[in-house]
Scaffold this motif. Structure first.
Motif, short mmCIF file in Angstrom:
data_model
loop_
_atom_site.label_atom_id
_atom_site.label_comp_id
_atom_site.label_asym_id
_atom_site.label_seq_id
_atom_site.Cartn_x
_atom_site.Cartn_y
_atom_site.Cartn_z
N VAL A 42 -9.08 10.85 -2.15
CA VAL A 42 -8.31 9.62 -2.35
C VAL A 42 -7.58 9.32 -1.05
O VAL A 42 -6.79 10.14 -0.58
CB VAL A 42 -7.29 9.81 -3.49
CG1 VAL A 42 -6.44 8.57 -3.67
CG2 VAL A 42 -8.01 10.16 -4.78
N ARG A 43 -7.88 8.16 -0.47
CA ARG A 43 -7.38 7.92 0.88
C ARG A 43 -5.86 7.72 0.92
O ARG A 43 -5.19 8.26 1.77
CB ARG A 43 -8.10 6.72 1.50
CG ARG A 43 -7.87 6.69 3.00
CD ARG A 43 -8.92 5.92 3.75
NE ARG A 43 -10.28 6.39 3.57
CZ ARG A 43 -11.34 5.62 3.75
NH1 ARG A 43 -11.21 4.36 4.08
NH2 ARG A 43 -12.56 6.11 3.59
N HIS A 44 -5.33 6.93 0.00
CA HIS A 44 -3.89 6.67 0.06
C HIS A 44 -3.17 7.22 -1.15
O HIS A 44 -3.36 6.76 -2.27
CB HIS A 44 -3.63 5.17 0.17
CG HIS A 44 -4.24 4.57 1.41
ND1 HIS A 44 -3.75 4.84 2.66
CD2 HIS A 44 -5.31 3.76 1.58
CE1 HIS A 44 -4.50 4.20 3.56
NE2 HIS A 44 -5.45 3.55 2.93
N ALA A 45 -2.35 8.23 -0.91
CA ALA A 45 -1.63 8.88 -2.00
C ALA A 45 -0.53 7.96 -2.54
O ALA A 45 -0.27 7.94 -3.74
CB ALA A 45 -1.03 10.19 -1.52
N GLY A 46 0.09 7.20 -1.66
CA GLY A 46 1.25 6.39 -2.03
C GLY A 46 1.04 5.54 -3.28
O GLY A 46 1.80 5.65 -4.25
N PRO A 47 0.02 4.67 -3.29
CA PRO A 47 -0.19 3.80 -4.45
C PRO A 47 -0.45 4.58 -5.74
O PRO A 47 -0.02 4.15 -6.81
CB PRO A 47 -1.42 2.98 -4.05
CG PRO A 47 -1.47 3.04 -2.57
CD PRO A 47 -0.88 4.35 -2.17
N VAL A 48 -1.15 5.70 -5.65
CA VAL A 48 -1.43 6.50 -6.85
C VAL A 48 -0.12 7.05 -7.42
O VAL A 48 0.14 6.96 -8.62
CB VAL A 48 -2.39 7.66 -6.52
CG1 VAL A 48 -2.62 8.54 -7.75
CG2 VAL A 48 -3.72 7.12 -5.99
N LEU A 49 0.71 7.60 -6.54
CA LEU A 49 1.99 8.15 -6.98
C LEU A 49 2.88 7.05 -7.56
O LEU A 49 3.55 7.23 -8.58
CB LEU A 49 2.70 8.86 -5.82
CG LEU A 49 2.01 10.15 -5.34
CD1 LEU A 49 2.62 10.63 -4.04
CD2 LEU A 49 2.10 11.23 -6.41
N ALA A 50 2.86 5.89 -6.92
CA ALA A 50 3.69 4.78 -7.40
C ALA A 50 3.22 4.31 -8.78
O ALA A 50 4.03 4.05 -9.67
CB ALA A 50 3.65 3.62 -6.39
N ALA A 51 1.90 4.23 -8.96
CA ALA A 51 1.36 3.80 -10.26
C ALA A 51 1.73 4.80 -11.35
O ALA A 51 2.06 4.41 -12.47
CB ALA A 51 -0.16 3.65 -10.17
N PHE A 52 1.69 6.06 -11.00
CA PHE A 52 2.05 7.09 -11.98
C PHE A 52 3.54 7.00 -12.33
O PHE A 52 3.93 7.12 -13.49
CB PHE A 52 1.72 8.48 -11.42
CG PHE A 52 1.96 9.60 -12.40
CD1 PHE A 52 1.23 9.67 -13.58
CD2 PHE A 52 2.91 10.57 -12.15
CE1 PHE A 52 1.44 10.71 -14.49
CE2 PHE A 52 3.13 11.61 -13.05
CZ PHE A 52 2.40 11.67 -14.22
N GLU A 53 4.35 6.74 -11.33
CA GLU A 53 5.79 6.63 -11.56
C GLU A 53 6.10 5.45 -12.49
O GLU A 53 6.90 5.56 -13.41
CB GLU A 53 6.52 6.49 -10.23
CG GLU A 53 8.03 6.49 -10.40
CD GLU A 53 8.77 6.76 -9.10
OE1 GLU A 53 8.16 6.61 -8.02
OE2 GLU A 53 9.96 7.12 -9.17
N ARG A 54 5.42 4.32 -12.24
CA ARG A 54 5.67 3.10 -13.03
C ARG A 54 5.17 3.23 -14.46
O ARG A 54 5.74 2.65 -15.37
CB ARG A 54 4.94 1.92 -12.39
CG ARG A 54 5.71 1.20 -11.32
CD ARG A 54 5.07 -0.17 -11.06
NE ARG A 54 3.61 -0.12 -10.96
CZ ARG A 54 2.96 0.10 -9.81
NH1 ARG A 54 3.63 0.29 -8.70
NH2 ARG A 54 1.65 0.13 -9.78
N ALA A 55 4.07 3.97 -14.63
CA ALA A 55 3.40 3.98 -15.93
C ALA A 55 4.30 4.53 -17.03
O ALA A 55 5.13 5.41 -16.80
CB ALA A 55 2.12 4.82 -15.85
#
Ligand code: ADP
Ligand code: ZN
Ligand code: ZN
Length: 696
Positions: A492-505
């Motif tokens: 997964v190239r960009h960790a930031g968006p994945v972590l942000a999506a998890f935080e928001r969910a």
């Protein structure tokens, strides 16, 4: 007046060692960068000394390069070379100002006293000076005059990236995610206050101690760093903060920039060359007095350091993989010593080495008062399948779960059901891993990839079995639970968006390799799962226990922040392994005590200096022969032991357990000498050698 400089030319040739003497150009001193004639080459060189006499006929340097290194970094570079069996040239190369800053013309616009807009041109030199002839220089100076007070034409050149116009000294703002949100500074808990007091008390002495801030996950270590940093700045001293991979720690940068603003420089590999150079300059000039960055930031050019922090000191990324194979934790310690600064290493799962060597300061409780989540061991011995029914049930019940599986890809390896063929990398002796989303099989060691096989090339069968499951497969399987599944691993190239999506969910499952266990601060995770705790435990490596303990503990640390009923499940076929049993009890002291006893009995670090020498060659038998020759020169060393073939090269290793303390340097030199002798022998011309001191 000394008029001779000793320099180290920055060549990669191992055999070439300085210092070499040259005529001293005006204004140069230790740390100056020169371009020198060297044989038929022109090399960049670092001045390491200034002397009166020389035995040699001296040549004059060709020119003086901009951006001298501070003298303490030159010392550090020479120390690094000796400590890690490298060469001064290779070590000093790490310390140079960032290179490759895009060479372009920078113009300064300002108002003259009589009100006209005047523009001055200046070659923006970066680390690599523009090579200008007299005519080119004159042309550059004339550019603004041609343009006149009208900036329009120049602005159009700027738009094309050919020139840059700005107020003098404007810096290229780093594109890190830090927006520097100013958060109110919380009052410290009593534990935090005690820890801060301990740091500041020793920092104020002539010879500050080295401290280990052993704080459970969520105990507020960062706030302690921030307060210690503020106090250090107030004393007129600078602050260096090392963090693991920066992409995963935007919170740390945010908090430092938020608290201290523009005096924070951020150094990391994702910055463009120009940005990195500008940050380097701000540190060098003293405009920035706080530096936050990963491993390589330990070489930040800073004056009068008062505090050096190594956050998450257990993290593997502090060890450099290339030559010199330095350990940034030890380099940080050396820098702190050079400057009389206090060293603070922080972790919830400190290394046995640090527990052994540093004075421990504790943060035993979480800031929010929440207790650690209950950890249950799930015995996999009699259960088929990757996910035990109990784990499955817990996943069904959980709102937000993190699932750790330390294998990326779909399945671990492929075999032919008819003839038993195993798909292996042609370059390395390892199995190829299926990545279904990319529709290929790939080698995780060298990057070799090929199409997913449809038939067996040996027997023609179309029946190909897929064994084991990786994160990709798990992501697919868990989707059946009917809620969003997010995946985080090296694919997964960009960790930031994945972590942000998890935080928001509201409700989600985060699946991934060990990156999911690192430092993230999510308030509402109510389940953590380690799917295969044995994967790290089975590693043939003396750190397997330490790593497994850290992984389970760190994952548990992500769960149950501000959430009472949180739990952690650890699946294993070895429920009594100390690393797993102690982690389940949140007993890091018990684990560390046992682990230190084991290390002492087996003479592993911190009770020895582990020096690993790896010989490799494309020619059959050469690596092993070379390792045998090295082994013969090192009494008491272990080996030679074959390693798996990597990138088309056979490998063989010799391991020396040298002494710690005063005898360490001699052992490193002995290993280095053995390698140099053997590598000079024509019989091993086809071999390459690497020496790894403090091998992981
Ligand atoms: P650690 O690095 O030790 O795991 P953090 O520094 O990430 O812990 O702190 C955990 C959380 O607690 C963060 O959200 C932080 O802002 C918050 N925090 C830290 N100290 C305090 C305090 N004294 N009062 C209230 N909140 C705090
Ligand atoms: Zn077959
Ligand atoms: Zn390979």
């Amino acid at each position: 007046m000394s008029h001779i400089v000793q320099v180290e030319p920055l060549t990669t040739a191992r055999a070439l060692r300085g210092p070499f003497d040259y005529v001293r150009p005006d204004g140069t001193d230790v740390g100056s960068l020169l371009e020198v004639p060297f044989g038929r080459q022109r090399l960049t060189a670092v001045v390491t000394g200034v002397v009166d006499h020389s035995e040699h006929r001296l040549a004059a340097p060709l020119r003086v390069l901009p951006d001298a290194l501070p003298a303490d970094l030159v010392d550090l570079g020479l120390w690094l070379a000796r400590e890690y069996a490298s060469t001064p040239a290779r070590a000093l190369s790490l310390l140079l100002p960032p290179r490759g800053a895009r060479e372009r013309v920078q113009l300064w616009a300002h108002r003259t006293p009589d009100g006209d807009a005047a523009i001055q041109a200046e070659a923006h030199l970066g680390a690599t000076e523009l090579r200008l002839t007299g005519k080119q220089g004159a042309l550059l100076q004339a550019l603004p005059r041609f343009a006149g007070p009208d900036l329009g034409a120049l602005r159009r050149l700027e738009a094309r990236g050919l020139v840059e116009i700005g107020p003098r000294g404007r810096r290229r703002a780093p594109q890190h995610t830090a927006v520097g949100i100013r958060r109110p500074q919380p009052g410290l808990t009593a534990d935090q206050q005690d820890a801060l007091d301990a740091i500041l008390a020793t920092a104020a002495t002539d010879r500050p101690e080295r401290l280990l801030l052993h704080g459970v996950t969520g105990s507020g270590k960062t706030e302690v760093y921030l307060r210690a940093a503020a106090a250090t700045l107030e004393r007129g001293r600078a602050v260096l903060i090392l963090v693991p991979e920066i992409g995963l720690t935007p919170q740390m940068i945010d908090r430092f920039v938020g608290r201290f603003g523009d005096t924070v420089a951020v150094l990391h590999s994702k910055l463009g060359a120009g940005e990195r150079y500008d940050e380097w300059r701000r540190l060098r000039s003293g405009a920035a007095r706080v530096c936050v960055g990963p491993r390589s930031a330990v070489f930040a050019p800073m004056d009068r350091l008062g505090l050096v922090v190594v956050d998450e000191e257990h993290d593997g990324s502090y060890k450099n993989e290339g030559d010199p194979r330095y350990d940034a934790r030890l380099v940080a310690e050396k820098r702190a010593l050079q400057h009389g600064a206090v060293l603070v290493c922080g972790s919830a799962t400190p290394r046995p080495e640090s527990v052994h060597a540093l004075r421990r300061v504790r943060l035993p409780r979480r800031v929010d008062g929440s207790s650690m989540p209950a950890v249950e061991i799930v015995d996999l011995r009699h259960a088929p399948g990757a996910v035990h029914p109990r784990t499955h049930e817990a996943l069904v019940d959980a709102r937000k779960a993190i699932v750790l599986l330390n294998r990326r890809g779909w399945s671990n390896f492929l075999t032919c059901r008819s003839c038993g063929r195993v798909w292996e990398c042609p370059q390395c002796d390892v199995a190829l891993v299926l990545h279904r989303s990319q529709d290929r099989v790939a080698c995780h060691h060298c990057g070799h990839a090929e199409a997913v096989p449809g038939t067996c090339p040996d027997c023609g069968s179309i029946s190909i079995a897929r064994h084991g499951a990786g994160t990709e497969r798990l992501e697919h399987d868990l989707a059946a639970l009917g809620r969003p599944v997010l995946r985080l691993d090296a694919d997964v190239r960009h960790a930031g968006p994945v972590l942000a999506a998890f935080e928001r969910a509201d409700s989600a499952i985060l699946v991934g390799t060990q990156v999911v266990a690192k430092g993230h601060d999510f308030p509402d995770v109510d389940l953590g799962v380690v799917l295969d705790a044995d994967a790290t435990l089975r590693f043939p490596d003396f750190r397997a226990e330490e790593r497994t303990f850290a992984l389970v503990t760190q994952l548990a640390g992500r769960a149950g922040r501000g959430n009472a009923g949180a739990r952690v499940l650890v699946q294993t076929i070895d429920p009594t392994a100390p690393a797993i049993a102690f982690a389940a009890r949140h007993d890091s002291d018990g684990f560390l005590r046992g682990e230190l006893e084991r290390r002492e009995a087996l003479r592993y670090p911190p009770f020895s200096t582990l020096i690993r020498i790896v010989c490799s060659s494309e020619s059959t038998g050469v690596a092993h022969a070379a390792a045998t020759a090295i082994h013969a020169r090192l009494p008491g060393a272990l080996g030679p032991a074959p390693l798996f073939r990597l990138r088309g090269r056979e490998r063989s290793q010799v391991v020396l357990k040298g002494p710690v303390g005063p005898g360490r340097r001699a052992a490193v030199e002995q290993a280095d000498a053995a390698v140099r002798e053997v590598s000079a022998d024509k019989a091993y011309k086809a071999a390459a050698f690497s020496v790894d001191v403090d091998a992981q």
